[in-house]
Design a protein around this motif. Sequence first.
Motif, PDB file in Angstrom:
ATOM      1  N   UNK A 374      15.200  -3.821  -3.589  1.00 25.48           N
ATOM      2  CA  UNK A 374      16.474  -3.242  -2.887  1.00 25.48           C
ATOM      3  C   UNK A 374      17.607  -2.892  -4.173  1.00 25.48           C
ATOM      4  N   UNK A 375      17.460  -3.242  -4.634  1.00 24.75           N
ATOM      5  CA  UNK A 375      19.076  -3.563  -5.929  1.00 24.75           C
ATOM      6  C   UNK A 375      18.597  -2.755  -6.847  1.00 24.75           C
ATOM      7  N   UNK A 376      17.181  -2.809  -6.993  1.00 24.05           N
ATOM      8  CA  UNK A 376      17.021  -1.811  -7.935  1.00 24.05           C
ATOM      9  C   UNK A 376      16.705   0.199  -8.015  1.00 24.05           C
ATOM     10  N   UNK A 377      16.242   0.546  -6.865  1.00 22.84           N
ATOM     11  CA  UNK A 377      16.989   1.556  -5.745  1.00 22.84           C
ATOM     12  C   UNK A 377      18.262   1.659  -5.988  1.00 22.84           C
ATOM     13  N   UNK A 378      18.731   0.380  -5.412  1.00 20.64           N
ATOM     14  CA  UNK A 378      20.639   0.941  -5.347  1.00 20.64           C
ATOM     15  C   UNK A 378      21.340   1.248  -6.604  1.00 20.64           C
ATOM     16  N   UNK A 379      20.957   0.249  -7.264  1.00 20.48           N
ATOM     17  CA  UNK A 379      21.558   0.243  -8.932  1.00 20.48           C
ATOM     18  C   UNK A 379      21.111   2.382  -9.763  1.00 20.48           C
ATOM     19  N   UNK A 380      19.286   2.511  -9.561  1.00 23.45           N
ATOM     20  CA  UNK A 380      19.345   4.170 -10.097  1.00 23.45           C
ATOM     21  C   UNK A 380      20.201   4.697  -9.284  1.00 23.45           C
ATOM     22  N   UNK A 381      20.444   4.321  -8.071  1.00 25.03           N
ATOM     23  CA  UNK A 381      21.456   5.402  -7.765  1.00 25.03           C
ATOM     24  C   UNK A 381      22.727   5.249  -7.972  1.00 25.03           C
ATOM     25  N   UNK A 382      23.225   4.124  -8.567  1.00 26.83           N
ATOM     26  CA  UNK A 382      24.395   3.908  -8.880  1.00 26.83           C
ATOM     27  C   UNK A 382      25.479   3.651  -7.895  1.00 26.83           C
ATOM     28  N   UNK A 383      24.765   2.876  -7.519  1.00 17.93           N
ATOM     29  CA  UNK A 383      26.159   2.184  -5.857  1.00 17.93           C
ATOM     30  C   UNK A 383      25.521   0.732  -6.172  1.00 17.93           C
ATOM     31  N   UNK A 384      26.848   0.144  -5.722  1.00 10.33           N
ATOM     32  CA  UNK A 384      26.691  -1.326  -5.699  1.00 10.33           C
ATOM     33  C   UNK A 384      25.631  -2.563  -4.512  1.00 10.33           C
ATOM     34  N   UNK A 385      25.447  -3.188  -5.533  1.00 14.57           N
ATOM     35  CA  UNK A 385      23.732  -4.076  -4.556  1.00 14.57           C
ATOM     36  C   UNK A 385      25.372  -4.754  -3.882  1.00 14.57           C
ATOM     37  N   UNK A 386      23.481  -5.370  -3.130  1.00 16.32           N
ATOM     38  CA  UNK A 386      24.073  -6.201  -1.491  1.00 16.32           C
ATOM     39  C   UNK A 386      23.388  -7.875  -2.564  1.00 16.32           C
ATOM     40  N   UNK A 387      24.729  -7.967  -1.715  1.00 16.16           N
ATOM     41  CA  UNK A 387      23.743  -9.528  -1.804  1.00 16.16           C
ATOM     42  C   UNK A 387      24.066 -10.027  -0.254  1.00 16.16           C
ATOM     43  N   UNK A 388      23.681 -11.134   0.163  1.00 14.14           N
ATOM     44  CA  UNK A 388      24.497 -12.860   0.828  1.00 14.14           C
ATOM     45  C   UNK A 388      23.805 -12.236   2.111  1.00 14.14           C
ATOM     46  N   UNK A 389      22.537 -11.613   2.351  1.00  9.27           N
ATOM     47  CA  UNK A 389      22.327 -11.052   3.778  1.00  9.27           C
ATOM     48  C   UNK A 389      20.681 -12.050   4.098  1.00  9.27           C
ATOM     49  N   UNK A 390      21.258 -11.637   5.575  1.00 11.27           N
ATOM     50  CA  UNK A 390      20.090 -12.289   6.164  1.00 11.27           C
ATOM     51  C   UNK A 390      18.940 -11.986   6.357  1.00 11.27           C
ATOM     52  N   UNK A 391      18.147 -12.141   6.466  1.00  9.44           N
ATOM     53  CA  UNK A 391      16.948 -11.012   6.944  1.00  9.44           C
ATOM     54  C   UNK A 391      16.671 -10.052   8.185  1.00  9.44           C
ATOM     55  N   UNK A 392      17.607  -9.924   8.636  1.00  8.82           N
ATOM     56  CA  UNK A 392      17.661  -8.819   9.808  1.00  8.82           C
ATOM     57  C   UNK A 392      17.780  -7.881   9.093  1.00  8.82           C
TER      58      UNK A 392
END
Length: 455
Positions: A374-392
């Motif tokens: 998910x973060x690979x796609x976000x980084x390509x769009x130059x938006x911040x990565x997401x961390x510490x998320x639950x499955x849902x």
Amino acid sequence: MRTTEFYKHTYKILLLNIILLFGSCSNILDLEPEQSVSDASAVVDKKSAEAALAGAYDKLQSDNYYGREFVAAIYLAGNDVTWTGSLNYYRAFNNHSYQSDNTTINTAWYAIYATLNAANQVIDKVSALSSQVLTDTDKNRIVGEAYFIRALSLFDLGRTWGNIPIITKGTITAHDFDGVKQSTQAEVYQQVIKDLQTALSLLPEKVDRSRATKNTARALLSRVYLYAENWEKAEEYSSILIADTNDYQLVDYPSFFSNKQTKESIFELLYTTSDKNTHGYYWLSSANGGRHEWAPSEGIVSLLGSSETGGTRKALYSDQSTAINKNFYVGNLYWRTTGDDPAYILRISEQYLIRAEARAKKATPDLTGALSDLNAVRLRAQIKVLTGLSKSEIILAIENERRVEFPFEPHRWFDLVRTKRAGTVLGVTDSDKWIFPIPYNDIQADSDLKQNSSY
């Protein structure tokens, strides 16, 4: 316009017309129009086999299939594209009031079955050629491409209309499919998987972004397995594409759609100024020679324009508002006034998001891997990565990311239907409306067809 208003005819009459009339050829195979053949013509050598395959590709990119109508119906139903023009039958997709006589539903249905028949004709006729007139290498490639086209056609029919007739033989007379009952959507997906596995065994192992190869089949397999909720297989096939970093890469916005056949694309349909993709004409403003029949919704404009969610994907739209004409937005995915925009079918970013979802949903979730994709796609769009998320939270974040990654491609509606969230997100609480009605004329003409519920 290359297509005919088939919705005026019954399905049986249509199929007969397909056999007799369709023969236009696509630039995709570098054949001149006079080299193509109708579905009823003899296939006797390599030249006629290639011409028959050209006809199948041409139908795939027709105005009523990936050239406009099918794609428009899906993103209008997803409500991130708003009907703004004068053709009233498009409004039905925004408010989900479509009926069995809807023009777009009819023309798309007929165009996809025309494509299916053309692919079947190639499979039947080319498979029968002897090695004296066509080498095994050429035969396997041509038949493999036809199997891919058939698989894509069946998949689109199944995910759009649910229970549909599976036709796996070329139609020679209007009665050849008599007695063919509808198969369930799950059965359609299994046939699609079978066809793609066959294609995989026949196609060459090379990169060609405008024709089917082994990687094209793998990319579609990963998508179909996602729809079928076979998470392990979806992850397996998407991983093959993602690992091939020499050939497929996440390309910065707007580079991937400012150019053609970039490393972002796994499969795209090519058009020329003489064989146009009419989609752009319906997006462009009148100032640029278009009719602006639809436009980005204010909701998707807000998301794409935000540095938190859209980032560089803001390039997907233009704000052409004036003091008199406020909130006037134009989509930029189809932007060429010359009409030679590609139609994007399979992209590497989708493979990342398929794998992310599959990893999050499989029996033993890989949340770290899902978040990485998910973060690979976000980084390509130059938006911040997401961390510490639950499955849902990860699953919801993937849904939201797919929304801004493919706003003007046929994904959002299908995503919300396959995850059973169309009611929650779009307010389409009648789940019978999650699939489209079968054209009225076909129901009247064919006693084997049963209409979908609520229509």
